[in-house]
Design a protein around this motif. Sequence first.
Motif: not given
Length: 341
Positions: A188, A194, A263-265, A282, A284-285, A301, A307-308
């Motif tokens: 990420a 992330k 990951n969120d990427s 997910y 930190s986003s 999540s 978080s986030p």
Amino acid sequence: MSAPTILVIGPSWVGDMVMAQSLFLALKQADPDCQIDVLAPAWSFALLERMPEVRKAIAMPLTHGQLGVGQRFSLGKKLRAEAYDQAIVLPNSWKSALVPFFAGIPKRTGYLGEARWGLLNDARSLDKQLLTMTVQRFVALALAPDAPLPPTCPTPALTVSAAQQQAVIDTFDLDTVHPKILALCPGAEYGPAKRWPASHFAEIARHKLDQGWQVWLFGSEKDQAVAAQINHDVSGFCQDFTGRTTLGEAVDLLSLAHTVVSNDSGLMHVAAALNKRLIALYGSSDPGFTPPLNSQAHILSLNLDCSPCFKRECPLGHTRCLVDLSPQQVLDLITIRTPHA
């Protein structure tokens, strides 16, 4: 009357460029004959080439963050010959609106951003409470200023041909006999807050390898260390593509996968646009802001109170939002979504 020609000033991130396809689709829905060109970083051409809605990609000669007013003026002057009817500026920076202005494009659409009055003559105010998702903000720019919001957002759909798939099979000498391929995307770009732990990815890999699956690792050169750690933990039985592919090859390889864990990427958004079975992790986003745009995607999540946080590194030092998200939760989803695995 000739079909309108539209120049879109594209974003500078993989995930955002994938989501921009929703805008292209919305423009085509409004006028199937419109012609869409995209001014974007050269690295993104591999994505744009897999979006049938785009007629032509034009290279932005400046890197992200560079001002380069003179170069922008020269590019804008060159683009005057294209006689575009409209420009849609997706980035919110002042400098990103310069090329359409210098090109003399009569209608220049975008959000006000950094005081862009004058540079934009179809300037919109962004209501972040109404348009909570990035993709909604992009698609809204395809509509009239008084259109009802939030808009309906078409689903991105990257197109990969059988010839492109065969090309990567040949390039990497792949075994295509095994029916199930699990793709893991452990990187990420934004930061470690992330990234799901490498040991968790390794546990997923170990279970699926034991069941006869192939496991492929994806990412850039920056992700080679974490991929090597995952592969070491499973005695090297993963196929590691990190840092070995072009973006286009990564897209075509992902199109061969059965299931993707990411990951969120940017690669998460690519997998979603390929209509893959996707489990998106997910930390930190915010999955409400940039979710995978695919009905097959499942978001995991923990929704902790902290978080986030949108931080690159955990401000509390524990990254529990990802560490406490167990491999078993992911394995359960893979099992549910692939009953014959």
